[in-house]
Design a protein around this motif. Structure first.
Motif, short mmCIF file in Angstrom:
data_model
loop_
_atom_site.label_atom_id
_atom_site.label_comp_id
_atom_site.label_asym_id
_atom_site.label_seq_id
_atom_site.Cartn_x
_atom_site.Cartn_y
_atom_site.Cartn_z
N GLY A 88 0.83 -1.20 0.00
CA GLY A 88 0.00 0.00 0.00
C GLY A 88 0.86 1.25 0.00
N ILE A 89 0.23 2.40 0.16
CA ILE A 89 0.95 3.67 0.18
C ILE A 89 1.58 3.88 1.56
N PRO A 90 2.90 4.04 1.65
CA PRO A 90 3.54 4.26 2.95
C PRO A 90 3.02 5.54 3.61
N LYS A 91 2.92 5.52 4.92
CA LYS A 91 2.41 6.69 5.65
C LYS A 91 3.43 7.81 5.72
N VAL A 92 4.70 7.46 5.87
CA VAL A 92 5.73 8.48 6.07
C VAL A 92 6.18 9.09 4.75
N ILE A 93 6.72 10.30 4.83
CA ILE A 93 7.27 10.99 3.66
C ILE A 93 8.76 10.69 3.58
N VAL A 94 9.21 10.19 2.44
CA VAL A 94 10.62 9.86 2.26
C VAL A 94 11.42 11.15 2.10
N PRO A 95 12.46 11.36 2.90
CA PRO A 95 13.23 12.62 2.82
C PRO A 95 14.05 12.74 1.53
N ILE A 128 12.75 -9.22 -2.66
CA ILE A 128 11.50 -9.20 -3.42
C ILE A 128 10.56 -10.30 -2.94
N TYR A 129 11.13 -11.48 -2.68
CA TYR A 129 10.32 -12.59 -2.18
C TYR A 129 9.71 -12.24 -0.82
N HIS A 130 10.52 -11.73 0.10
CA HIS A 130 10.02 -11.37 1.43
C HIS A 130 8.94 -10.29 1.34
N PHE A 131 9.11 -9.35 0.42
CA PHE A 131 8.12 -8.29 0.27
C PHE A 131 6.77 -8.84 -0.18
N HIS A 132 6.78 -9.93 -0.92
CA HIS A 132 5.54 -10.52 -1.42
C HIS A 132 5.02 -11.64 -0.52
N CYS A 133 5.50 -11.67 0.72
CA CYS A 133 4.98 -12.57 1.75
C CYS A 133 4.40 -11.74 2.89
N ASN A 134 3.29 -12.22 3.47
CA ASN A 134 2.73 -11.52 4.62
C ASN A 134 3.36 -12.02 5.91
N GLU A 135 2.85 -11.54 7.03
CA GLU A 135 3.43 -11.87 8.33
C GLU A 135 3.40 -13.36 8.62
N GLY A 192 3.78 -15.69 6.32
CA GLY A 192 4.56 -16.40 5.34
C GLY A 192 3.82 -16.76 4.06
N ASN A 193 2.56 -16.32 3.95
CA ASN A 193 1.79 -16.59 2.74
C ASN A 193 2.04 -15.50 1.69
N SER A 194 1.90 -15.87 0.43
CA SER A 194 2.15 -14.90 -0.64
C SER A 194 1.06 -13.84 -0.68
N GLN A 195 1.41 -12.65 -1.16
CA GLN A 195 0.45 -11.55 -1.26
C GLN A 195 0.82 -10.65 -2.45
N PHE A 196 -0.20 -10.03 -3.02
CA PHE A 196 0.00 -9.08 -4.11
C PHE A 196 -1.07 -8.00 -3.96
N CYS A 197 -1.05 -7.33 -2.81
CA CYS A 197 -2.12 -6.41 -2.42
C CYS A 197 -2.00 -5.02 -3.06
N TYR A 198 -0.91 -4.74 -3.77
CA TYR A 198 -0.76 -3.42 -4.39
C TYR A 198 -1.22 -3.44 -5.85
N TYR A 199 -1.91 -4.49 -6.26
CA TYR A 199 -2.36 -4.66 -7.65
C TYR A 199 -3.16 -3.45 -8.14
N LYS A 235 4.24 -11.22 -14.49
CA LYS A 235 4.92 -12.23 -15.29
C LYS A 235 6.28 -12.59 -14.70
N GLU A 236 7.04 -11.58 -14.28
CA GLU A 236 8.37 -11.84 -13.73
C GLU A 236 8.29 -12.56 -12.39
N LEU A 237 7.27 -12.24 -11.59
CA LEU A 237 7.10 -12.95 -10.31
C LEU A 237 6.73 -14.40 -10.56
N ALA A 238 5.87 -14.64 -11.56
CA ALA A 238 5.44 -16.01 -11.85
C ALA A 238 6.57 -16.85 -12.44
N GLU A 239 7.42 -16.21 -13.27
CA GLU A 239 8.47 -16.96 -13.96
C GLU A 239 9.81 -16.93 -13.21
#
Length: 207
Positions: free
Chosen positions: A118-125, A138-145, A147-154, A174-178
């Motif tokens: 989702g959209i981060p709350k903080v402003i990046v300096p 990238i793998y860890h980012f697409h796992c939830n707390e 350990g299940n896969s997620q793609f919630c920013y679709y 495509k790149e995630l699937a392949e």
């Protein structure tokens, strides 16, 4: 806890919105080993963070701009290339700028590293370093707390990914699937999403 540092791309120089940032690439005048063109292609995952200090956000490269102040310049020009021995202060002030859409953050939890989409709350300096994410990150980012896969920013990526949002989302799927990061039912779910978006893009082009 900070995350492992990967290839550095450059630094944040401005933002167009709360989730749309511009990264200026490092060049040979700033670092010994500047990033190569293959490091920052369309759809590349990047992380904005200060090593050993704080992780700010995860984003995707959705656009690029080449800045050349000499283009269409009407001023006088040299008849030949300047000799650096006699013009030590002459610097080619060309820049490569990357448009990065933020899609979430990496969380270093008690059990594992996982993604918050989702959209981060903080402003990046300004001047926050940008790095290419490793396959493991990238793998860890697409796992939830859990350990299940997620793609919630679709849907967020389809709305905020710029002019090429559909193509960007399709490429990421495509790149995630392949890429071998997910297998079984998780891989099939990514493939189904990719085929559905491909069909929508084809139908939209025919209208």
């Amino acid at each position: 806890m900070p995350f492992k540092t990967a290839t550095r791309l450059g630094k944040v120089v401005k933002s167009n919105s709360h989730c749309d940032y511009v990264v200026q690439l490092d060049d040979r005048h700033e670092v010994i080993n500047p990033p190569l063109p293959d490091d920052y292609g369309f759809g590349c995952f990047v992380k904005l963070e200060e090593p050993e200090e704080r992780h700010w956000a995860v984003g995707l490269v959705y656009n690029s701009q080449l800045f050349n102040p000499m283009f269409l310049s009407n001023g006088p020009r040299l008849s030949s290339e300047p000799d650096p021995m006699f013009t030590p202060d002459l610097v080619a002030d060309t820049r490569t700028l990357l448009g990065v859409v933020l899609v979430g953050t990496l969380i270093d939890g008690e059990r594992a590293i996982y993604g918050s989409h989702g959209i981060p709350k903080v402003i990046v300096p300004i001047n926050t370093p940008a790095f290419v994410m490793t396959q493991q990150e990238i793998y860890h980012f697409h796992c939830n707390e859990n350990g299940n896969s997620q793609f919630c920013y679709y849907s967020h990526l389809l709305r905020c990914g710029g002019t090429f949002a559909s193509q960007l989302t399709q490429q990421v799927l495509k790149e995630l699937a392949e890429g071998g990061l997910f297998v079984g039912a998780e891989k099939r779910a990514l493939e189904i999403l990719c085929k559905e978006l491909s069909w929508k893009n084809t139908m939209a082009a025919m209208r």
